[in-house]
Design an enzyme around this catalytic site. Structure first.
Site, PDB file in Angstrom:
ATOM      1  N   GLY A 109       8.554  60.941 -51.638  1.00 36.29           N
ATOM      2  CA  GLY A 109       9.630  59.933 -50.774  1.00 36.29           C
ATOM      3  C   GLY A 109      10.434  59.834 -51.110  1.00 36.29           C
ATOM      4  N   GLY A 153       7.979  66.817 -47.385  1.00 41.42           N
ATOM      5  CA  GLY A 153       7.875  65.262 -46.107  1.00 41.42           C
ATOM      6  C   GLY A 153       8.742  65.155 -45.532  1.00 41.42           C
ATOM      7  N   GLY A 154       9.613  64.159 -45.522  1.00 39.66           N
ATOM      8  CA  GLY A 154      11.068  64.045 -45.221  1.00 39.66           C
ATOM      9  C   GLY A 154      11.397  65.043 -44.408  1.00 39.66           C
ATOM     10  N   ASN A 173       4.797  68.316 -44.120  1.00 38.56           N
ATOM     11  CA  ASN A 173       3.778  67.434 -43.787  1.00 38.56           C
ATOM     12  C   ASN A 173       4.548  65.570 -42.728  1.00 38.56           C
ATOM     13  OD1 ASN A 173       2.049  65.143 -43.755  1.00 38.56           O
ATOM     14  ND2 ASN A 173       2.405  64.789 -45.974  1.00 38.56           N
ATOM     15  N   TRP A 174       3.926  65.879 -42.070  1.00 43.27           N
ATOM     16  CA  TRP A 174       5.025  64.957 -40.626  1.00 43.27           C
ATOM     17  C   TRP A 174       4.812  63.432 -40.718  1.00 43.27           C
ATOM     18  CZ3 TRP A 174       6.902  66.623 -35.205  1.00 43.27           C
ATOM     19  CH2 TRP A 174       8.120  67.803 -35.804  1.00 43.27           C
ATOM     20  N   LYS A 175       3.432  63.382 -41.421  1.00 43.51           N
ATOM     21  CA  LYS A 175       3.311  61.958 -41.967  1.00 43.51           C
ATOM     22  C   LYS A 175       2.800  61.682 -40.392  1.00 43.51           C
ATOM     23  CE  LYS A 175       5.220  62.329 -46.185  1.00 43.51           C
ATOM     24  NZ  LYS A 175       5.527  61.055 -47.395  1.00 43.51           N
ATOM     25  N   GLU A 235       1.593  67.505 -56.229  1.00 40.12           N
ATOM     26  CA  GLU A 235       3.290  66.244 -56.073  1.00 40.12           C
ATOM     27  C   GLU A 235       2.478  64.856 -56.735  1.00 40.12           C
ATOM     28  OE1 GLU A 235       3.520  66.891 -51.679  1.00 40.12           O
ATOM     29  OE2 GLU A 235       1.772  65.295 -51.579  1.00 40.12           O
ATOM     30  N   HIS A 275      -4.164  63.631 -50.218  1.00 38.74           N
ATOM     31  CA  HIS A 275      -2.667  62.621 -50.423  1.00 38.74           C
ATOM     32  C   HIS A 275      -2.861  61.937 -50.926  1.00 38.74           C
ATOM     33  CE1 HIS A 275       1.771  61.785 -49.093  1.00 38.74           C
ATOM     34  NE2 HIS A 275       1.263  63.486 -49.297  1.00 38.74           N
ATOM     35  N   SER A 312      10.145  64.684 -52.509  1.00 42.24           N
ATOM     36  CA  SER A 312      11.659  65.044 -52.607  1.00 42.24           C
ATOM     37  C   SER A 312      11.777  66.451 -52.159  1.00 42.24           C
ATOM     38  CB  SER A 312      11.990  64.069 -53.578  1.00 42.24           C
ATOM     39  OG  SER A 312      11.672  62.638 -53.677  1.00 42.24           O
ATOM     40  N   GLU A 321      -0.946  58.991 -49.939  1.00 44.85           N
ATOM     41  CA  GLU A 321      -0.631  58.095 -49.249  1.00 44.85           C
ATOM     42  C   GLU A 321      -2.428  58.106 -49.187  1.00 44.85           C
ATOM     43  OE1 GLU A 321       2.604  59.905 -46.888  1.00 44.85           O
ATOM     44  OE2 GLU A 321       3.541  59.632 -48.635  1.00 44.85           O
TER      45      GLU A 321
HETATM   46  C1  PEP Z   1       4.429  64.912 -48.357  1.00 43.87           C
HETATM   47  O1  PEP Z   1       4.791  63.968 -48.392  1.00 43.87           O
HETATM   48  O2  PEP Z   1       3.813  65.288 -49.266  1.00 43.87           O
HETATM   49  C2  PEP Z   1       6.099  64.559 -49.151  1.00 43.87           C
HETATM   50  C3  PEP Z   1       6.025  65.352 -50.792  1.00 43.87           C
HETATM   51  O3  PEP Z   1       6.852  63.487 -49.106  1.00 43.87           O
HETATM   52  P1  PEP Z   1       8.330  63.889 -49.373  1.00 43.87           P
HETATM   53  O4  PEP Z   1       8.969  65.403 -49.816  1.00 43.87           O
HETATM   54  O5  PEP Z   1       8.974  63.191 -48.530  1.00 43.87           O
HETATM   55  O6  PEP Z   1       8.207  63.235 -50.506  1.00 43.87           O
END
Ligand code: PEP
Length: 238
Positions: free
Chosen positions: A162, A222-223, A8-10, A156, A88, A201, A90
């Site tokens: 993050g 994500g990251g 997920n590039w957000k 999640e 999600h 993470s 966010e």
């Molecule tokens: C996400 O965006 O769904 C996520 C899990 O981010 P990260 O891996 O950066 O915690």
């Protein structure tokens, strides 16, 4: 069932970053799924040449209409996307999305022929208060579509996204077991076929142990999904 690795590039990625998706598609990334920002979906579909499945990070619940700035599931499918992420945390946080709204988006995604990744998870405060299972049950109750077809759940924990913090493997196992029970209660036998991803993470260093936890069918990243090097290392750990 091989583990599913979803990136997920957000709100990250400009035209030059398409090279990362091209690199994923070209070297061992077959089977990866990536949700770039809307602006890169069409280019991502082209460079991935079918090796990497491209999806959206959100969709509107309606097929079309007077919703300035929004993108429908039908539009995603029209671009060649194969899946959409809904709910999600966010988006729940930044856009006030409710379980009912997430359910409407999940239904819209399925109607457009997309696979739907539906995200749920508790906050730190909810976990500290011993409410994790109640929160997950309520989110599932309110946001699940009517059938299990083309459905994937992403667990999640909000506090793990993050932050560099992850639940213990026992905590992950307990949450996934609980989600599986709820899915089976809701959908019967079909509930056992729904893949459950862990997200929060995930890195190349911890992906292997997380993916070995019972009922973890993959990871939502994500990251660590922003570069081919990092996501391919996670895929290798799987
Ligand atoms: C996400 O965006 O769904 C996520 C899990 O981010 P990260 O891996 O950066 O915690």
């Amino acid at each position: 069932m091989p583990a599913l690795i979803v990136g997920n590039w957000k709100m990250n990625g400009l035209g030059e970053d398409i090279a990362e998706i091209a690199a994923m598609a070209g070297s061992g990334g077959r089977g990866l799924w990536i949700a770039p920002p809307f602006t890169l979906i069409d280019r991502a579909v082209i460079v991935s040449a079918g090796a990497v499945k491209i999806g959206g990070q959100d969709c509107h619940a309606n097929e079309k209409g007077a919703h300035t700035g929004c993108v429908s599931a039908a539009m995603l499918a029209d671009l060649g996307a194969g899946f959409v992420i809904v709910g999600h945390s966010e988006r729940r946080r930044d856009n006030g999305e409710t379980d009912a709204g997430v359910r409407a988006k999940a239904i819209a995604g399925k109607a457009a022929g997309l696979e739907v990744i539906l995200c749920i998870g508790e906050t730190q405060g909810q976990r500290d208060a011993g409410e994790t299972e109640a929160v997950l049950a309520a989110q599932l109750e309110g946001s699940l579509p009517d059938d299990a077809e083309a459905l994937i759940i992403a667990y999640e924990p909000v506090w793990a996204i993050g932050t560099g913090r992850t639940p213990t493997l026992d905590e992950v196992a307990a949450a996934h077991r609980f989600i599986r029970e709820r899915l089976a209660a809701r959908f019967g036998g079909a509930g056992h076929g729904v893949r459950i991803l862990y997200g929060g993470s995930v890195t190349p260093a911890n992906a292997g142990e997380l993916l070995r936890v019972d009922e973890v069918g993959g990871v939502l990243v994500g990251g660590a999904s922003l570069t081919a090097q990092s996501l391919l290392a996670i895929a290798a750990a799987a």
